[in-house]
Design a protein around this motif. Structure first.
Motif, PDB file in Angstrom:
ATOM      1  N   ARG A   1     -52.303  79.875 -43.195  1.00  0.00           N
ATOM      2  CA  ARG A   1     -52.824  79.079 -44.293  1.00  0.00           C
ATOM      3  C   ARG A   1     -53.486  79.931 -45.366  1.00  0.00           C
ATOM      4  NH1 ARG A   1     -51.854  73.534 -43.188  1.00  0.00           N
ATOM      5  NH2 ARG A   1     -49.898  73.881 -42.095  1.00  0.00           N
TER       6      ARG A   1
ATOM      7  N   GLU B   1     -55.746  79.263 -47.503  1.00  0.00           N
ATOM      8  CA  GLU B   1     -57.196  79.184 -47.715  1.00  0.00           C
ATOM      9  C   GLU B   1     -57.939  80.198 -46.864  1.00  0.00           C
ATOM     10  OE1 GLU B   1     -56.237  75.600 -45.013  1.00  0.00           O
ATOM     11  OE2 GLU B   1     -55.257  76.766 -46.568  1.00  0.00           O
ATOM     12  N   HIS B   2     -57.297  80.670 -45.795  1.00  0.00           N
ATOM     13  CA  HIS B   2     -57.927  81.702 -44.983  1.00  0.00           C
ATOM     14  C   HIS B   2     -57.577  83.083 -45.480  1.00  0.00           C
ATOM     15  CE1 HIS B   2     -57.580  78.465 -41.711  1.00  0.00           C
ATOM     16  NE2 HIS B   2     -58.675  78.318 -42.411  1.00  0.00           N
ATOM     17  N   LEU B   3     -56.510  83.168 -46.219  1.00  0.00           N
ATOM     18  CA  LEU B   3     -55.994  84.479 -46.585  1.00  0.00           C
ATOM     19  C   LEU B   3     -56.565  84.977 -47.896  1.00  0.00           C
ATOM     20  CD1 LEU B   3     -52.284  83.763 -45.660  1.00  0.00           C
ATOM     21  CD2 LEU B   3     -53.768  85.387 -44.523  1.00  0.00           C
TER      22      LEU B   3
ATOM     23  N   THR C   1     -59.061  84.233 -51.553  1.00  0.00           N
ATOM     24  CA  THR C   1     -60.075  83.435 -52.222  1.00  0.00           C
ATOM     25  C   THR C   1     -59.560  82.829 -53.521  1.00  0.00           C
ATOM     26  OG1 THR C   1     -60.875  85.549 -52.936  1.00  0.00           O
ATOM     27  CG2 THR C   1     -62.194  84.383 -51.304  1.00  0.00           C
TER      28      THR C   1
ATOM     29  N   GLN D   1     -59.522  79.138 -53.507  1.00  0.00           N
ATOM     30  CA  GLN D   1     -60.789  78.450 -53.735  1.00  0.00           C
ATOM     31  C   GLN D   1     -61.050  78.265 -55.220  1.00  0.00           C
ATOM     32  OE1 GLN D   1     -63.474  80.926 -51.592  1.00  0.00           O
ATOM     33  NE2 GLN D   1     -62.729  80.203 -49.610  1.00  0.00           N
TER      34      GLN D   1
ATOM     35  N   ASP E   1     -51.803  89.600 -47.667  1.00  0.00           N
ATOM     36  CA  ASP E   1     -52.482  90.207 -46.517  1.00  0.00           C
ATOM     37  C   ASP E   1     -51.650  90.049 -45.255  1.00  0.00           C
ATOM     38  OD1 ASP E   1     -54.578  90.935 -48.045  1.00  0.00           O
ATOM     39  OD2 ASP E   1     -56.036  89.550 -47.162  1.00  0.00           O
TER      40      ASP E   1
ATOM     41  N   MET F   1     -60.338  87.233 -45.298  1.00  0.00           N
ATOM     42  CA  MET F   1     -61.570  86.566 -44.899  1.00  0.00           C
ATOM     43  C   MET F   1     -62.682  87.010 -45.830  1.00  0.00           C
ATOM     44  SD  MET F   1     -63.145  86.170 -41.135  1.00  0.00           S
ATOM     45  CE  MET F   1     -63.541  87.840 -40.693  1.00  0.00           C
ATOM     46  N   PRO F   2     -63.366  86.089 -46.448  1.00  0.00           N
ATOM     47  CA  PRO F   2     -64.457  86.491 -47.325  1.00  0.00           C
ATOM     48  C   PRO F   2     -65.439  87.393 -46.589  1.00  0.00           C
ATOM     49  CG  PRO F   2     -64.061  84.143 -47.511  1.00  0.00           C
ATOM     50  CD  PRO F   2     -63.175  84.645 -46.410  1.00  0.00           C
TER      51      PRO F   2
ATOM     52  N   ARG G   1     -69.678  80.435 -43.849  1.00  0.00           N
ATOM     53  CA  ARG G   1     -68.421  80.505 -43.087  1.00  0.00           C
ATOM     54  C   ARG G   1     -68.711  80.370 -41.603  1.00  0.00           C
ATOM     55  NH1 ARG G   1     -63.349  82.623 -44.774  1.00  0.00           N
ATOM     56  NH2 ARG G   1     -62.901  80.456 -44.375  1.00  0.00           N
TER      57      ARG G   1
ATOM     58  N   LEU H   1     -59.327  81.716 -37.373  1.00  0.00           N
ATOM     59  CA  LEU H   1     -58.732  81.506 -38.689  1.00  0.00           C
ATOM     60  C   LEU H   1     -57.222  81.728 -38.663  1.00  0.00           C
ATOM     61  CD1 LEU H   1     -61.408  83.271 -40.923  1.00  0.00           C
ATOM     62  CD2 LEU H   1     -60.932  80.821 -40.817  1.00  0.00           C
TER      63      LEU H   1
ATOM     64  N   LEU I   1     -52.460  97.762 -48.151  1.00  0.00           N
ATOM     65  CA  LEU I   1     -52.821  96.653 -49.036  1.00  0.00           C
ATOM     66  C   LEU I   1     -53.271  97.142 -50.398  1.00  0.00           C
ATOM     67  CD1 LEU I   1     -54.654  94.161 -46.658  1.00  0.00           C
ATOM     68  CD2 LEU I   1     -52.304  94.066 -47.504  1.00  0.00           C
TER      69      LEU I   1
ATOM     70  N   ARG J   1     -56.195  98.053 -51.482  1.00  0.00           N
ATOM     71  CA  ARG J   1     -57.494  97.605 -51.992  1.00  0.00           C
ATOM     72  C   ARG J   1     -58.543  97.900 -50.924  1.00  0.00           C
ATOM     73  NH1 ARG J   1     -58.874  92.751 -49.472  1.00  0.00           N
ATOM     74  NH2 ARG J   1     -57.108  91.686 -48.514  1.00  0.00           N
TER      75      ARG J   1
ATOM     76  N   TYR K   1     -59.999  90.491 -38.948  1.00  0.00           N
ATOM     77  CA  TYR K   1     -59.083  89.413 -39.316  1.00  0.00           C
ATOM     78  C   TYR K   1     -57.676  89.952 -39.561  1.00  0.00           C
ATOM     79  CZ  TYR K   1     -57.106  85.574 -42.019  1.00  0.00           C
ATOM     80  OH  TYR K   1     -56.301  84.580 -42.481  1.00  0.00           O
ATOM     81  N   LEU K   2     -57.587  91.087 -40.244  1.00  0.00           N
ATOM     82  CA  LEU K   2     -56.273  91.668 -40.518  1.00  0.00           C
ATOM     83  C   LEU K   2     -55.560  92.032 -39.219  1.00  0.00           C
ATOM     84  CD1 LEU K   2     -57.056  93.898 -43.630  1.00  0.00           C
ATOM     85  CD2 LEU K   2     -55.774  91.748 -43.571  1.00  0.00           C
TER      86      LEU K   2
ATOM     87  N   LEU L   1     -54.229  88.977 -37.730  1.00  0.00           N
ATOM     88  CA  LEU L   1     -53.029  88.578 -38.478  1.00  0.00           C
ATOM     89  C   LEU L   1     -51.822  89.399 -38.074  1.00  0.00           C
ATOM     90  CD1 LEU L   1     -53.839  88.038 -42.257  1.00  0.00           C
ATOM     91  CD2 LEU L   1     -53.162  86.345 -40.557  1.00  0.00           C
TER      92      LEU L   1
END
Ligand code: SF4
Lengths: 165, 326
Positions: free
Chosen positions: A30, A32-34, A36, A39, A160, B1-2, B41, B206, B292, B294, B303-304, B307
């Motif tokens: 999704r 929204e998780h990947l 910002t 948002q 990502d 992920m923020p 979060r 997530l 990536l 960045r 998180y990566l 994924l």
């Protein structure tokens, strides 16, 4: 997996943007998780055109339908794209199926203050139906569609996922 | 992920109340803090925390998980929201990979290798060179997850010994002990590992993966999130061992940061605040990501990695567990 009636605006948008994105979306990846950026899109929705209430059509969510039966969609990007047009067409198709005689789609781009109108012609109706069938074909494919060229992925919220090595 | 900025860390005893769409955090001897729920979060509760049904309902609606760390620093559990991102098709793909002895062993092998690589990297490249070579050999010859864990244990023991040579007497580990940790060094490691586990759990939740289906650890082992145990392996040395050595080397850890008696130790209130602060800052540190193009925060690396594992299950793409590359 999803059926004809479950195909919504998001699916059509992804179908046009990148088939792989649609395939992944349907498997729980999704945006929204990947990213910002999504948002940001929601923030635009929250602040613009607050006078009108969104119409909920099950899988499809419209921003609003005016008295003349035109579907209005607010876009957070500045530039119109074929995906936006396809999405608007899809909403008209859905409305027709529930007996509302939608005239076409009006896409608003508050960022650049542009507005585009797409009348819902018989040709558009045929295309809308074909889009739904295409989306279902992608959804049912056992293997994921290939990635686009790296340069075409710029700005996609799935970067990502697709490009982490 | 923020970034870790949206994770709230509660380091002193408090009560969370709800006021409309905001959380109010009440503490003794400190002003209340109002936090709009959309700014959060997840929450890591490192101290005694009270909350009630209406808070839980609000957290649930916004998909906010609360991770609870016990007094001794062990991960105690989480309040997980009912909605998950799991997708049937992805979980089935994950289960197929986990059930295939060949592919699951391959993943387990690469996890153990990456973990040891990272330990060696943060502890001492030279002194752990031999143990690492020995481990790699055992990894190759391992025929089961149990074998692998055994080999990893041996390597880990060598690493703990080397770590002790770099620590002041009072912080030395004398081997790893948990529940309760025997001494200050172990209390530190347990605490940071507990936080890392909680962060990985958030990351996994997530993704569409199921947190209970694992490759190295037993699936659904003791009702725990075994996949989180798997994915924590590579990140524990990045956080725990690395911070312990660094903070000891800089003389930042003091005896008053721990409450100790003859056979057990835990962080004191002051110590907990200090350590949580350090860990939190560390999770926000960024590094340039090679593919990536960045900068990504350490927190995002978890998180990566989750994924990448998703992609492996869903699409068969190669999975190379996280290795410190800088
Ligand atoms: S990153 Fe590229 S390949 Fe992946 S979904 Fe986006 S556009 Fe498609």
């Amino acid at each position: 997996m999803i059926g004809y009636e479950d195909v919504g605006g998001v699916h059509i948008k992804y179908l046009y943007h990148c088939r792989r994105q649609l395939w992944l979306y349907l498997r729980g990846i999704r945006p929204e998780h990947l990213n910002t950026a999504v948002q940001l899109g929601e923030a635009v929705h929250d602040t613009s055109y607050t006078r009108n209430t969104p119409v909920d059509l099950g899988a499809a969510k419209l921003d609003f339908v005016d008295g003349g039966h035109w579907v209005h969609e607010v876009k957070s990007s500045g530039r119109p794209s074929p995906a936006d047009e396809a999405q608007g067409r899809h909403y008209c198709q859905r409305l027709h199926r529930v007996g509302i005689d939608a005239q076409g789609a009006v896409l608003h781009y508050p960022k650049t203050r542009r507005t585009q109108r797409f009348p819902y012609t018989p040709e558009a109706a045929r295309q809308a139906d074909e889009d739904i069938r295409d989306a279902l074909t992608v959804a049912r494919a056992p293997a994921s569609p290939d990635r686009l060229a790296r340069s075409a992925c710029r700005g996609c919220s799935y970067t990502d996922y697709c490009w982490t090595e | 992920m923020p970034a870790a900025a949206r994770t709230y860390w509660l380091t002193s005893p408090c009560r969370i109340r709800r006021k409309d769409e905001s959380l109010i955090i009440e503490r003794d001897n400190a002003a209340n803090v109002h936090v709009p729920v959309t700014d959060v979060r997840d929450i890591v509760a490192c101290a005694e925390t009270d909350l009630n049904t209406s808070v839980v309902a609000l957290l649930n609606r916004h998909r906010i998980n609360v991770h609870l760390l016990s007094y001794y620093g062990d991960y105690a559990g989480s309040l997980l929201t009912s909605e998950t991102s799991t997708s049937g098709e992805t979980v089935l793909a994950q289960a197929r990979v986990a059930q295939d002895p060949h592919t699951s062993l391959a993943i387990a092998r690469s996890i153990v290798d990456a973990c040891a690589f990272n330990v060696r990297r943060v502890v001492d490249r030279k002194l752990l060179n031999r143990p690492y070579t020995v481990l790699q050999e055992s990894i190759k010859n391992s025929t089961s997850q149990a074998h692998l864990m055994g080999a990893e244990g041996t390597f880990r023991r060598s690493a703990w010994e080397v770590i002790d040579t770099k620590l002041p007497d009072w912080l030395q580990l004398g081997g790893r002990s948990r529940r309760p940790p025997k001494n200050a060094g172990n209390a530190f490691i347990s605490y940071v590992n507990g936080i890392t586990y909680a962060r990985v759990l958030t990351a996994v939740r997530l993704t569409p993966l199921h947190s209970g289906i694992a490759f190295l650890h037993g699936t659904m082992e003791r009702q725990r999130h075994s996949l989180v145990l798997d994915l924590s392996e590579m990140f524990k040395p990045l956080m725990a061992e690395r911070l312990l050595l660094r903070m000891a080397g800089r003389n930042q850890l003091k005896e008053h940061h721990f409450d100790r008696d003859t056979n057990q130790a835990m962080l004191s209130d002051a110590g907990r605040k200090f350590v949580v602060q350090a860990v939190r800052d560390e999770f926000a540190v960024t590094v340039a990501h090679r593919t990536l193009g960045r900068n990504v925060a350490y927190d995002e690396l978890l998180y990566l990695d989750a994924l990448a594992l998703t992609r492996h299950c869903l699409e068969g793409a190669a999975y190379k567990p996280f290795r410190i590359w800088w």
